[in-house]
Design a protein around this motif. Structure first.
Motif, PDB file in Angstrom:
ATOM      1  N   MET A   1       0.828  -1.191   0.000  1.00  0.00           N
ATOM      2  CA  MET A   1       0.000   0.000   0.000  1.00  0.00           C
ATOM      3  C   MET A   1       0.868   1.249   0.000  1.00  0.00           C
ATOM      4  O   MET A   1       2.091   1.194  -0.040  1.00  0.00           O
ATOM      5  CB  MET A   1      -0.912  -0.014   1.217  1.00  0.00           C
ATOM      6  CG  MET A   1      -1.999  -1.077   1.136  1.00  0.00           C
ATOM      7  SD  MET A   1      -3.189  -0.978   2.457  1.00  0.00           S
ATOM      8  CE  MET A   1      -4.160   0.391   1.965  1.00  0.00           C
ATOM      9  N   ALA A   2       0.236   2.363   0.099  1.00  0.00           N
ATOM     10  CA  ALA A   2       0.930   3.642  -0.005  1.00  0.00           C
ATOM     11  C   ALA A   2       1.481   4.135   1.324  1.00  0.00           C
ATOM     12  O   ALA A   2       2.274   5.070   1.342  1.00  0.00           O
ATOM     13  CB  ALA A   2      -0.029   4.686  -0.560  1.00  0.00           C
ATOM     14  N   LEU A   3       1.092   3.531   2.431  1.00  0.00           N
ATOM     15  CA  LEU A   3       1.534   4.028   3.733  1.00  0.00           C
ATOM     16  C   LEU A   3       3.055   4.029   3.900  1.00  0.00           C
ATOM     17  O   LEU A   3       3.597   5.000   4.440  1.00  0.00           O
ATOM     18  CB  LEU A   3       0.862   3.236   4.854  1.00  0.00           C
ATOM     19  CG  LEU A   3      -0.628   3.508   5.030  1.00  0.00           C
ATOM     20  CD1 LEU A   3      -1.212   2.642   6.136  1.00  0.00           C
ATOM     21  CD2 LEU A   3      -0.886   4.963   5.314  1.00  0.00           C
TER      22      LEU A   3
ATOM     23  N   GLN B   1      -2.229  12.671   4.033  1.00  0.00           N
ATOM     24  CA  GLN B   1      -2.530  11.775   2.917  1.00  0.00           C
ATOM     25  C   GLN B   1      -2.431  10.321   3.351  1.00  0.00           C
ATOM     26  O   GLN B   1      -3.203   9.479   2.900  1.00  0.00           O
ATOM     27  CB  GLN B   1      -1.598  12.054   1.741  1.00  0.00           C
ATOM     28  CG  GLN B   1      -2.005  11.359   0.473  1.00  0.00           C
ATOM     29  CD  GLN B   1      -3.347  11.829  -0.048  1.00  0.00           C
ATOM     30  OE1 GLN B   1      -3.738  12.978   0.118  1.00  0.00           O
ATOM     31  NE2 GLN B   1      -4.073  10.941  -0.685  1.00  0.00           N
ATOM     32  N   GLY B   2      -1.486  10.006   4.236  1.00  0.00           N
ATOM     33  CA  GLY B   2      -1.376   8.650   4.760  1.00  0.00           C
ATOM     34  C   GLY B   2      -2.612   8.242   5.536  1.00  0.00           C
ATOM     35  O   GLY B   2      -3.090   7.106   5.418  1.00  0.00           O
TER      36      GLY B   2
ATOM     37  N   THR C   1      -5.516   7.701   2.949  1.00  0.00           N
ATOM     38  CA  THR C   1      -5.466   6.506   2.109  1.00  0.00           C
ATOM     39  C   THR C   1      -6.012   5.270   2.812  1.00  0.00           C
ATOM     40  O   THR C   1      -6.415   4.324   2.140  1.00  0.00           O
ATOM     41  CB  THR C   1      -4.036   6.204   1.629  1.00  0.00           C
ATOM     42  OG1 THR C   1      -3.186   6.071   2.755  1.00  0.00           O
ATOM     43  CG2 THR C   1      -3.535   7.260   0.698  1.00  0.00           C
ATOM     44  N   THR C   2      -6.032   5.258   4.126  1.00  0.00           N
ATOM     45  CA  THR C   2      -6.604   4.096   4.819  1.00  0.00           C
ATOM     46  C   THR C   2      -8.095   3.976   4.526  1.00  0.00           C
ATOM     47  O   THR C   2      -8.638   2.876   4.539  1.00  0.00           O
ATOM     48  CB  THR C   2      -6.360   4.180   6.332  1.00  0.00           C
ATOM     49  OG1 THR C   2      -6.937   5.377   6.836  1.00  0.00           O
ATOM     50  CG2 THR C   2      -4.883   4.143   6.647  1.00  0.00           C
TER      51      THR C   2
ATOM     52  N   PHE D   1      -9.487   4.501   1.649  1.00  0.00           N
ATOM     53  CA  PHE D   1      -9.648   3.846   0.350  1.00  0.00           C
ATOM     54  C   PHE D   1      -9.634   2.331   0.507  1.00  0.00           C
ATOM     55  O   PHE D   1     -10.325   1.617  -0.208  1.00  0.00           O
ATOM     56  CB  PHE D   1      -8.546   4.258  -0.622  1.00  0.00           C
ATOM     57  CG  PHE D   1      -8.655   5.677  -1.094  1.00  0.00           C
ATOM     58  CD1 PHE D   1      -9.808   6.142  -1.693  1.00  0.00           C
ATOM     59  CD2 PHE D   1      -7.601   6.546  -0.938  1.00  0.00           C
ATOM     60  CE1 PHE D   1      -9.911   7.443  -2.126  1.00  0.00           C
ATOM     61  CE2 PHE D   1      -7.684   7.856  -1.372  1.00  0.00           C
ATOM     62  CZ  PHE D   1      -8.845   8.300  -1.964  1.00  0.00           C
TER      63      PHE D   1
END
Length: 63
Positions: free
Chosen positions: A1-3, A39-40, A43-44, A46
């Motif tokens: 993921m993006a985290l 943003q982090g 994103t959760t 999503f």
């Protein structure tokens, strides 16, 4: 993921800004870190929304 990407961005914000933009942009480090954290957190949602919709637990409030 993006985290992990946003976590690295928070940790290396000063080095990234120094490398890409130069020392004149150092006051922007806290802004970049705050935006990466925000943003982090965002994103959760999503990842969570599809799981909740599959479980039938998502309810929309429209006011």
């Amino acid at each position: 993921m993006a985290l992990p990407l946003f976590a690295v961005l928070v940790l290396l914000a000063k080095d990234i800004i120094l490398t890409l933009l130069g020392p004149a942009w150092l006051p922007a480090v806290p802004v970049l870190q705050a935006l990466a954290v925000a943003q982090g957190i965002f994103t959760t949602g999503f990842a969570l929304e599809p799981v909740l919709s599959l479980a039938g637990a998502v309810r929309f409030c429209r006011g």
